[in-house]
Scaffold this motif. Structure first.
Motif, PDB file in Angstrom:
ATOM      1  N   ALA A   1      29.559  41.692 115.761  1.00  0.00           N
ATOM      2  CA  ALA A   1      30.130  40.336 115.746  1.00  0.00           C
ATOM      3  C   ALA A   1      29.634  39.500 114.589  1.00  0.00           C
ATOM      4  O   ALA A   1      30.180  38.426 114.320  1.00  0.00           O
ATOM      5  CB  ALA A   1      29.817  39.629 117.056  1.00  0.00           C
TER       6      ALA A   1
ATOM      7  N   ASP B   1      31.309  35.934 115.185  1.00  0.00           N
ATOM      8  CA  ASP B   1      32.650  35.834 115.762  1.00  0.00           C
ATOM      9  C   ASP B   1      32.511  35.720 117.285  1.00  0.00           C
ATOM     10  O   ASP B   1      32.145  36.686 117.945  1.00  0.00           O
ATOM     11  CB  ASP B   1      33.449  37.088 115.393  1.00  0.00           C
ATOM     12  CG  ASP B   1      34.885  37.016 115.870  1.00  0.00           C
ATOM     13  OD1 ASP B   1      35.178  36.186 116.758  1.00  0.00           O
ATOM     14  OD2 ASP B   1      35.713  37.801 115.366  1.00  0.00           O
ATOM     15  N   PRO B   2      32.795  34.549 117.830  1.00  0.00           N
ATOM     16  CA  PRO B   2      32.599  34.347 119.279  1.00  0.00           C
ATOM     17  C   PRO B   2      33.584  35.144 120.132  1.00  0.00           C
ATOM     18  O   PRO B   2      33.371  35.320 121.330  1.00  0.00           O
ATOM     19  CB  PRO B   2      32.791  32.834 119.454  1.00  0.00           C
ATOM     20  CG  PRO B   2      33.675  32.448 118.315  1.00  0.00           C
ATOM     21  CD  PRO B   2      33.321  33.349 117.172  1.00  0.00           C
ATOM     22  N   GLU B   3      34.639  35.626 119.504  1.00  0.00           N
ATOM     23  CA  GLU B   3      35.611  36.435 120.252  1.00  0.00           C
ATOM     24  C   GLU B   3      35.086  37.855 120.473  1.00  0.00           C
ATOM     25  O   GLU B   3      35.590  38.574 121.347  1.00  0.00           O
ATOM     26  CB  GLU B   3      36.935  36.515 119.486  1.00  0.00           C
ATOM     27  CG  GLU B   3      37.595  35.179 119.215  1.00  0.00           C
ATOM     28  CD  GLU B   3      38.055  34.512 120.499  1.00  0.00           C
ATOM     29  OE1 GLU B   3      38.494  35.241 121.409  1.00  0.00           O
ATOM     30  OE2 GLU B   3      37.954  33.279 120.590  1.00  0.00           O
ATOM     31  N   VAL B   4      34.087  38.241 119.674  1.00  0.00           N
ATOM     32  CA  VAL B   4      33.572  39.614 119.722  1.00  0.00           C
ATOM     33  C   VAL B   4      32.176  39.673 120.332  1.00  0.00           C
ATOM     34  O   VAL B   4      31.841  40.603 121.057  1.00  0.00           O
ATOM     35  CB  VAL B   4      33.559  40.227 118.300  1.00  0.00           C
ATOM     36  CG1 VAL B   4      33.017  41.642 118.326  1.00  0.00           C
ATOM     37  CG2 VAL B   4      34.966  40.195 117.701  1.00  0.00           C
ATOM     38  N   CYS B   5      31.345  38.675 120.047  1.00  0.00           N
ATOM     39  CA  CYS B   5      29.979  38.633 120.576  1.00  0.00           C
ATOM     40  C   CYS B   5      30.012  38.645 122.095  1.00  0.00           C
ATOM     41  O   CYS B   5      30.827  37.959 122.715  1.00  0.00           O
ATOM     42  CB  CYS B   5      29.285  37.352 120.101  1.00  0.00           C
ATOM     43  SG  CYS B   5      27.709  37.017 120.901  1.00  0.00           S
ATOM     44  N   TYR B   6      29.118  39.443 122.702  1.00  0.00           N
ATOM     45  CA  TYR B   6      29.037  39.406 124.161  1.00  0.00           C
ATOM     46  C   TYR B   6      27.704  38.850 124.654  1.00  0.00           C
ATOM     47  O   TYR B   6      27.373  38.956 125.834  1.00  0.00           O
ATOM     48  CB  TYR B   6      29.327  40.783 124.764  1.00  0.00           C
ATOM     49  CG  TYR B   6      28.274  41.841 124.507  1.00  0.00           C
ATOM     50  CD1 TYR B   6      28.361  42.671 123.398  1.00  0.00           C
ATOM     51  CD2 TYR B   6      27.210  42.016 125.389  1.00  0.00           C
ATOM     52  CE1 TYR B   6      27.409  43.634 123.151  1.00  0.00           C
ATOM     53  CE2 TYR B   6      26.252  42.992 125.153  1.00  0.00           C
ATOM     54  CZ  TYR B   6      26.356  43.794 124.029  1.00  0.00           C
ATOM     55  OH  TYR B   6      25.398  44.748 123.794  1.00  0.00           O
TER      56      TYR B   6
ATOM     57  N   LEU C   1      26.194  32.739 123.822  1.00  0.00           N
ATOM     58  CA  LEU C   1      26.656  33.589 122.727  1.00  0.00           C
ATOM     59  C   LEU C   1      25.780  33.367 121.495  1.00  0.00           C
ATOM     60  O   LEU C   1      25.180  32.305 121.328  1.00  0.00           O
ATOM     61  CB  LEU C   1      28.115  33.276 122.359  1.00  0.00           C
ATOM     62  CG  LEU C   1      29.153  33.540 123.433  1.00  0.00           C
ATOM     63  CD1 LEU C   1      30.525  33.105 122.930  1.00  0.00           C
ATOM     64  CD2 LEU C   1      29.174  35.009 123.851  1.00  0.00           C
TER      65      LEU C   1
ATOM     66  N   SER D   1      27.795  44.575 119.030  1.00  0.00           N
ATOM     67  CA  SER D   1      29.250  44.381 119.084  1.00  0.00           C
ATOM     68  C   SER D   1      29.861  44.153 117.697  1.00  0.00           C
ATOM     69  O   SER D   1      31.044  43.852 117.595  1.00  0.00           O
ATOM     70  CB  SER D   1      29.578  43.192 119.997  1.00  0.00           C
ATOM     71  OG  SER D   1      29.067  42.009 119.455  1.00  0.00           O
TER      72      SER D   1
END
Ligand code: SF4
Length: 61
Positions: A57, A6-11, A30, A55
């Motif tokens: 993710a 999930d690119p919205e969660v991965c940092y 990412l 994260s």
């Protein structure tokens, strides 16, 4: 079972690409799943990496 990031969660810690380079890579800083490796969600290394991702993710679905 499919695996995705999930690119919205991965940092972008990079741990997945480092630990399981046969499945994960880094794209634009990412984590991402390599093309053609989306169906590896049953792989113990992938499941373990999903638990280790700092994260959370990595999605198994
Ligand atoms: S281990 Fe998790 S946070 Fe780190 S790059 Fe991979 S998906 Fe992103």
């Amino acid at each position: 079972m499919r695996v995705s990031v999930d690119p919205e969660v991965c940092y972008g810690s990079g741990e997945c690409a480092l630990r399981v380079p046969s499945v994960f890579t880094a794209v634009d800083g990412l984590g991402a799943v390599l093309p053609g490796r989306e169906e590896t969600g049953e792989d113990p290394q992938v499941r373990d990496m999903a638990e280790r991702c700092p994260s959370q993710a990595i999605r198994l679905h």
